[in-house]
Motif scaffolding. Structure first.
Motif, PDB file in Angstrom:
ATOM      1  N   GLY A   3      25.666  20.436 -66.395  1.00 39.04           N
ATOM      2  CA  GLY A   3      27.056  20.103 -65.042  1.00 39.04           C
ATOM      3  C   GLY A   3      27.026  21.496 -64.396  1.00 39.04           C
ATOM      4  N   LEU A   4      25.781  22.407 -64.666  1.00 41.74           N
ATOM      5  CA  LEU A   4      25.201  23.230 -62.771  1.00 41.74           C
ATOM      6  C   LEU A   4      24.850  22.515 -62.326  1.00 41.74           C
ATOM      7  CD1 LEU A   4      24.861  26.622 -65.213  1.00 41.74           C
ATOM      8  CD2 LEU A   4      26.902  25.610 -63.907  1.00 41.74           C
ATOM      9  N   VAL A   5      23.583  21.771 -62.444  1.00 42.76           N
ATOM     10  CA  VAL A   5      22.781  21.258 -61.445  1.00 42.76           C
ATOM     11  C   VAL A   5      23.027  20.041 -60.800  1.00 42.76           C
ATOM     12  CG1 VAL A   5      20.468  20.140 -61.737  1.00 42.76           C
ATOM     13  CG2 VAL A   5      20.794  22.509 -62.827  1.00 42.76           C
ATOM     14  N   LYS A   6      24.295  18.904 -61.924  1.00 45.50           N
ATOM     15  CA  LYS A   6      24.450  17.901 -60.790  1.00 45.50           C
ATOM     16  C   LYS A   6      23.044  17.018 -60.837  1.00 45.50           C
ATOM     17  CE  LYS A   6      29.242  19.804 -60.826  1.00 45.50           C
ATOM     18  NZ  LYS A   6      28.883  21.095 -60.676  1.00 45.50           N
ATOM     19  N   PRO A   7      22.646  16.477 -61.324  1.00 47.20           N
ATOM     20  CA  PRO A   7      21.582  15.950 -61.092  1.00 47.20           C
ATOM     21  C   PRO A   7      21.520  14.285 -60.174  1.00 47.20           C
ATOM     22  CG  PRO A   7      21.267  16.340 -63.541  1.00 47.20           C
ATOM     23  CD  PRO A   7      22.719  17.190 -63.320  1.00 47.20           C
ATOM     24  N   LYS A   8      21.066  14.206 -60.098  1.00 50.67           N
ATOM     25  CA  LYS A   8      20.569  12.515 -59.652  1.00 50.67           C
ATOM     26  C   LYS A   8      19.890  11.325 -60.736  1.00 50.67           C
ATOM     27  CE  LYS A   8      23.487  13.186 -55.601  1.00 50.67           C
ATOM     28  NZ  LYS A   8      23.278  12.540 -54.039  1.00 50.67           N
ATOM     29  N   ASN A  67      10.771   5.329 -49.703  1.00 48.65           N
ATOM     30  CA  ASN A  67      12.321   5.842 -50.784  1.00 48.65           C
ATOM     31  C   ASN A  67      12.110   5.977 -51.678  1.00 48.65           C
ATOM     32  OD1 ASN A  67      12.982   4.349 -48.458  1.00 48.65           O
ATOM     33  ND2 ASN A  67      12.191   2.493 -48.246  1.00 48.65           N
ATOM     34  N   TRP A  68      10.883   7.070 -52.357  1.00 46.88           N
ATOM     35  CA  TRP A  68      11.141   6.826 -53.986  1.00 46.88           C
ATOM     36  C   TRP A  68      11.711   8.470 -53.882  1.00 46.88           C
ATOM     37  CZ3 TRP A  68      10.223   8.812 -58.823  1.00 46.88           C
ATOM     38  CH2 TRP A  68       9.583   7.856 -59.493  1.00 46.88           C
ATOM     39  N   GLU A  69      12.263   8.266 -54.833  1.00 46.45           N
ATOM     40  CA  GLU A  69      13.327   9.721 -54.708  1.00 46.45           C
ATOM     41  C   GLU A  69      12.669  10.250 -55.491  1.00 46.45           C
ATOM     42  OE1 GLU A  69      15.825  10.882 -53.439  1.00 46.45           O
ATOM     43  OE2 GLU A  69      16.221   9.061 -51.791  1.00 46.45           O
ATOM     44  N   PRO A  70      12.627  11.653 -55.353  1.00 52.61           N
ATOM     45  CA  PRO A  70      12.333  12.710 -56.758  1.00 52.61           C
ATOM     46  C   PRO A  70      12.837  13.264 -57.936  1.00 52.61           C
ATOM     47  CG  PRO A  70      12.594  13.870 -54.555  1.00 52.61           C
ATOM     48  CD  PRO A  70      12.599  12.150 -54.201  1.00 52.61           C
ATOM     49  N   PHE A  71      12.978  14.029 -58.427  1.00 44.85           N
ATOM     50  CA  PHE A  71      14.033  13.887 -59.819  1.00 44.85           C
ATOM     51  C   PHE A  71      14.730  15.265 -59.266  1.00 44.85           C
ATOM     52  CE2 PHE A  71      10.923  11.721 -61.632  1.00 44.85           C
ATOM     53  CZ  PHE A  71      11.284  10.301 -62.392  1.00 44.85           C
ATOM     54  N   ASP A  72      15.586  15.731 -60.027  1.00 41.04           N
ATOM     55  CA  ASP A  72      16.196  16.848 -59.778  1.00 41.04           C
ATOM     56  C   ASP A  72      16.147  18.081 -61.042  1.00 41.04           C
ATOM     57  OD1 ASP A  72      17.634  15.945 -57.347  1.00 41.04           O
ATOM     58  OD2 ASP A  72      18.256  14.669 -58.575  1.00 41.04           O
ATOM     59  N   PHE A  73      16.046  17.096 -62.125  1.00 39.03           N
ATOM     60  CA  PHE A  73      15.906  17.546 -63.228  1.00 39.03           C
ATOM     61  C   PHE A  73      14.874  17.432 -64.689  1.00 39.03           C
ATOM     62  CE2 PHE A  73      17.244  18.714 -67.495  1.00 39.03           C
ATOM     63  CZ  PHE A  73      17.433  20.082 -67.542  1.00 39.03           C
ATOM     64  N   LYS A 131      14.066  22.586 -55.780  1.00 37.76           N
ATOM     65  CA  LYS A 131      14.933  24.271 -55.462  1.00 37.76           C
ATOM     66  C   LYS A 131      15.441  23.044 -57.184  1.00 37.76           C
ATOM     67  CE  LYS A 131      14.658  26.623 -52.335  1.00 37.76           C
ATOM     68  NZ  LYS A 131      13.607  28.012 -52.294  1.00 37.76           N
ATOM     69  N   SER A 132      14.970  22.251 -57.484  1.00 36.67           N
ATOM     70  CA  SER A 132      15.049  21.493 -58.934  1.00 36.67           C
ATOM     71  C   SER A 132      14.794  22.134 -59.764  1.00 36.67           C
ATOM     72  CB  SER A 132      14.392  20.447 -58.929  1.00 36.67           C
ATOM     73  OG  SER A 132      12.990  20.034 -58.436  1.00 36.67           O
ATOM     74  N   ILE A 133      15.146  21.722 -61.151  1.00 34.22           N
ATOM     75  CA  ILE A 133      15.033  23.232 -62.541  1.00 34.22           C
ATOM     76  C   ILE A 133      13.989  21.918 -63.569  1.00 34.22           C
ATOM     77  CG2 ILE A 133      16.173  23.716 -64.767  1.00 34.22           C
ATOM     78  CD1 ILE A 133      16.896  25.213 -61.545  1.00 34.22           C
ATOM     79  N   VAL A 134      13.472  22.831 -63.803  1.00 32.76           N
ATOM     80  CA  VAL A 134      12.405  22.170 -64.664  1.00 32.76           C
ATOM     81  C   VAL A 134      12.611  23.163 -66.643  1.00 32.76           C
ATOM     82  CG1 VAL A 134      10.089  21.627 -66.043  1.00 32.76           C
ATOM     83  CG2 VAL A 134      10.242  22.281 -63.177  1.00 32.76           C
ATOM     84  N   VAL A 135      12.611  22.701 -67.266  1.00 29.84           N
ATOM     85  CA  VAL A 135      13.317  23.279 -68.392  1.00 29.84           C
ATOM     86  C   VAL A 135      11.991  22.762 -69.365  1.00 29.84           C
ATOM     87  CG1 VAL A 135      14.644  23.741 -70.595  1.00 29.84           C
ATOM     88  CG2 VAL A 135      15.767  23.286 -68.055  1.00 29.84           C
ATOM     89  N   TYR A 136      11.183  23.643 -70.358  1.00 32.64           N
ATOM     90  CA  TYR A 136      10.348  23.712 -70.994  1.00 32.64           C
ATOM     91  C   TYR A 136      10.330  23.881 -72.267  1.00 32.64           C
ATOM     92  CZ  TYR A 136       7.487  23.318 -66.785  1.00 32.64           C
ATOM     93  OH  TYR A 136       6.478  23.193 -65.715  1.00 32.64           O
TER      94      TYR A 136
END
Length: 199
Positions: A39-44, A112-118, A142-147
């Protein structure tokens, strides 16, 4: 916010279907935390490395209904369950290494290949160091990765004799934390949150 009926059903079905492996899915408490983070990151565009039966993938869809969720799972049998549980997810039946390498190559060749946000990483713990380097090639700045499971049953910083997995995770954590873009949460068997900085 309450977890959806689908999440409860997936959690229960996985316990019945894989009684010795169901612990690999995240807990409902951790699901609440990740939903808050989403909810904070609001990734697409969301990437999950190691999706198992789809509990967390379904959570990501619930928390970000407009997001595209890509799931990487190497077990073809589990992939069939994953596709049934989360039909709207884009499932890649391959290894994390292959997916990350091939996707990074595709992105370099297609503007046109969109990178990941989360990204949520819950795969082979011995591979975290490698995935941590490769994942940078598919993430937005500035995206977020969670391990997940980075403390591995409290054995990573134990004084007792460590397993290969614990030693690998210790090296991985020491490296990531020294870079200054990550924070270690000593909850849910350990979560490492990293912000990707391309500079």
């Amino acid at each position: 916010k309450h977890l959806s009926t689908r999440l409860h059903d997936i959690h229960a079905d996985t316990k019945l279907r894989y009684p010795h492996l169901h612990h690999q899915q995240i807990s409902p408490l951790q699901a609440h935390f990740l939903a808050f983070l989403i909810g904070l990151v609001k990734p697409k565009k969301i990437l999950e490395l190691g999706s198992f039966c789809g509990y967390s993938a379904a959570l990501f869809r619930d928390a970000a209904p407009q997001a595209k969720v890509h799931c990487v799972e190497r077990d073809s049998g589990v992939c069939e369950v994953l596709r049934v549980n989360v039909p709207e997810a884009i499932v890649h039946n391959t290894t994390c290494r292959n997916f990350l390498q091939q996707t990074a190559t595709a992105m370099r060749g297609d503007s046109n290949w969109e990178p990941f946000d989360f990204c949520f990483v819950d795969a082979d713990k011995r591979g975290y160091a490698e995935y941590g380097e490769l994942v940078r090639g598919v993430m937005r700045d500035k995206s977020i990765v969670v391990y997940d499971n980075v403390l591995f049953r409290d054995t990573v910083y134990s004084d007792e004799q460590q397993s290969d997995i614990a030693r690998s995770l210790r090296s991985f954590l020491d490296h990531k934390l020294a870079q200054g873009d990550s924070v270690l949460l000593p909850a849910f068997d350990g979560l490492l949150l990293e912000q990707i900085n391309m500079q």
